[in-house]
Write an enzyme that holds these catalytic residues in place. Sequence first.
Site, mmCIF file in Angstrom:
data_model
loop_
_atom_site.group_PDB
_atom_site.id
_atom_site.type_symbol
_atom_site.label_atom_id
_atom_site.label_comp_id
_atom_site.label_asym_id
_atom_site.label_seq_id
_atom_site.Cartn_x
_atom_site.Cartn_y
_atom_site.Cartn_z
ATOM 1 N N GLY A 99 -23.422 26.013 15.626
ATOM 2 C CA GLY A 99 -23.178 26.747 16.860
ATOM 3 C C GLY A 99 -22.947 25.894 18.082
ATOM 4 O O GLY A 99 -22.805 26.430 19.187
ATOM 5 N N PRO A 159 -22.905 22.337 11.708
ATOM 6 C CA PRO A 159 -21.830 22.496 12.696
ATOM 7 C C PRO A 159 -20.483 22.695 12.024
ATOM 8 O O PRO A 159 -20.208 22.134 10.961
ATOM 9 C CB PRO A 159 -21.878 21.171 13.459
ATOM 10 C CG PRO A 159 -22.412 20.195 12.445
ATOM 11 C CD PRO A 159 -23.391 20.953 11.608
ATOM 12 N N GLY A 160 -19.655 23.491 12.646
ATOM 13 C CA GLY A 160 -18.281 23.680 12.184
ATOM 14 C C GLY A 160 -17.309 23.454 13.316
ATOM 15 O O GLY A 160 -16.532 22.508 13.328
ATOM 16 N N ARG A 161 -17.386 24.318 14.343
ATOM 17 C CA ARG A 161 -16.475 24.231 15.487
ATOM 18 C C ARG A 161 -16.487 22.832 16.109
ATOM 19 O O ARG A 161 -15.434 22.282 16.457
ATOM 20 C CB ARG A 161 -16.898 25.270 16.534
ATOM 21 C CG ARG A 161 -16.026 25.336 17.773
ATOM 22 C CD ARG A 161 -16.646 26.226 18.834
ATOM 23 N NE ARG A 161 -17.105 27.494 18.301
ATOM 24 C CZ ARG A 161 -16.333 28.570 18.180
ATOM 25 N NH1 ARG A 161 -15.074 28.520 18.564
ATOM 26 N NH2 ARG A 161 -16.827 29.690 17.691
ATOM 27 N N ARG A 180 -8.081 34.449 18.102
ATOM 28 C CA ARG A 180 -9.251 34.325 18.976
ATOM 29 C C ARG A 180 -9.051 34.952 20.365
ATOM 30 O O ARG A 180 -9.951 35.632 20.861
ATOM 31 C CB ARG A 180 -9.682 32.864 19.102
ATOM 32 C CG ARG A 180 -10.191 32.271 17.790
ATOM 33 C CD ARG A 180 -10.843 30.910 17.998
ATOM 34 N NE ARG A 180 -12.133 31.075 18.659
ATOM 35 C CZ ARG A 180 -12.366 30.791 19.921
ATOM 36 N NH1 ARG A 180 -11.391 30.316 20.704
ATOM 37 N NH2 ARG A 180 -13.559 30.975 20.444
ATOM 38 N N CYS A 195 3.255 43.802 17.599
ATOM 39 C CA CYS A 195 3.362 45.075 18.316
ATOM 40 C C CYS A 195 1.977 45.581 18.705
ATOM 41 O O CYS A 195 1.513 46.626 18.226
ATOM 42 C CB CYS A 195 4.086 46.085 17.432
ATOM 43 S SG CYS A 195 4.558 47.585 18.315
ATOM 44 N N GLU A 196 1.302 44.836 19.556
ATOM 45 C CA GLU A 196 -0.021 45.161 20.090
ATOM 46 C C GLU A 196 -0.100 44.626 21.513
ATOM 47 O O GLU A 196 0.307 43.497 21.784
ATOM 48 C CB GLU A 196 -1.134 44.496 19.264
ATOM 49 C CG GLU A 196 -1.196 44.915 17.807
ATOM 50 C CD GLU A 196 -1.871 46.247 17.608
ATOM 51 O OE1 GLU A 196 -2.484 46.754 18.573
ATOM 52 O OE2 GLU A 196 -1.789 46.788 16.485
ATOM 53 N N TYR A 226 -11.301 27.962 13.497
ATOM 54 C CA TYR A 226 -11.065 29.402 13.441
ATOM 55 C C TYR A 226 -9.661 29.774 13.897
ATOM 56 O O TYR A 226 -9.442 30.837 14.455
ATOM 57 C CB TYR A 226 -12.117 30.154 14.264
ATOM 58 C CG TYR A 226 -13.521 29.800 13.841
ATOM 59 C CD1 TYR A 226 -14.054 30.290 12.657
ATOM 60 C CD2 TYR A 226 -14.304 28.941 14.610
ATOM 61 C CE1 TYR A 226 -15.334 29.930 12.252
ATOM 62 C CE2 TYR A 226 -15.589 28.582 14.202
ATOM 63 C CZ TYR A 226 -16.097 29.089 13.024
ATOM 64 O OH TYR A 226 -17.355 28.731 12.619
#
Length: 448
Positions: free
Chosen positions: A240, A276-278, A314, A352-353, A381
């Site tokens: 995190g 940890p990843g991010r 994201r 189309c959003e 991510y």
Amino acid sequence: MTDVADSSSIRRLSEWDAAELRTLTEEYGSPLYVLDLERVRQNYRRLVAAFPDADVLYAVKANALGDVLSTLREAGAGLECASAGEVKRALEAGASGSEIHYTAVNPPAGDLDWIVDAWGDHPALTVTAGSADTIDRLADRGYDGRLCLRVNPGIGAGHHEKVRTGAAAKFGVPAERAVDVLEDAADRGFDVVGIHAHVGSGVSSDQLDAHREFVARMGDLARDVAGAVGDLEFVDVGGGFGVPYREDEEPLVLESVADAIRDALGAVDARLTIEPGRYVVADAGVLLTEVNTVKDARETTVVGVDAGMTTLIRPAMYDAYHPIRNLAADAAASSGEGGRETVPQTVAGPICESGDVFCADRELPVSERGDILAIGNAGAYGYEMANQYNSRPRPASVVRGDGDVRLARRRETVADVTRPEREARRISAADRKTDDPRASDSDNDLVR
């Protein structure tokens, strides 16, 4: 201990070589993910230096590209996996069972079947269960190996409410029930080795007090568990650790964070583990996208690009900020003579959003059709959450490292998007021809 982070602890988007990125787009097309493997190594080494007394496992869900996993394995990292597919990737990257933690959240039956089969060949694999029910399901399959319990300490933190896992009911056994669950598991023959919790993703400096309280609760629980079922091998406090996405944000002082975690955990006869990843991959990656439309709207200039929320979700999902840089040679000189002026622009994708925008009314050098924009901090991510909505193929990825740049993942085509349907029709036709559904088992294996 200094409270000022070293400048090398974050790589800003402005530090990427614009000419090199433009060349990569010319060679490999757009949209394109670019990942710097040397930066991945540097970030991992910084974590190991700050936590010399801990096991550092990389959270594979942040970026599961095989080149990333192999790079981290060579550097000595263990791997934390959230699915059977990630465990398979970890094994293919050369990790042994003792270097893998499988952290299941409401695991599908197929995942558990696969994991228990893999455990037969890799008995040192650690399985982290988030409920007593999952432990029962493991026992039903004959698993009695290394068991870690994911607990819910009641404290969450992170960059968005959707990623604050430490207090969310979905995650883990309530801490007050953990001792009873682990006593039962030990009585049933499981090898109880650890407890685990994860406060959330993208914890910033102003959330460190909550993180310290979270770790303190884990320390208290570890001591309670040790008194009931014996000493644990490890206490896993997750990852995190946030990174600065905005240009004016300062990075975490990792050494101070490490000191605070050790102090909060207190005396436990178990090894500290982090996941940890991010922090490892975020600033190692950028997303390149080409401008295809420039439109003056009522209140803003809309800059249409060929990447969208299918490429990087994201901003649409979390209202996340990502730095954006126009890589045109004269855009870099926008504040000087001969450069482009800056104007408020809304950078939007082709989906189309209305939520398919990367920024709204952000001051950027005037965009022109054919410009290449770089979106920073896209290594975590980014591709992992890419999808095929609107039948859009997923982008290519290249990696740079050891003085070389190469294709790591080819660009999908529309044929890739529709292949499962064509294969399903072929399987159905074969079934009708033989009147025996078992005849197509090998084909089913192909499309699983």
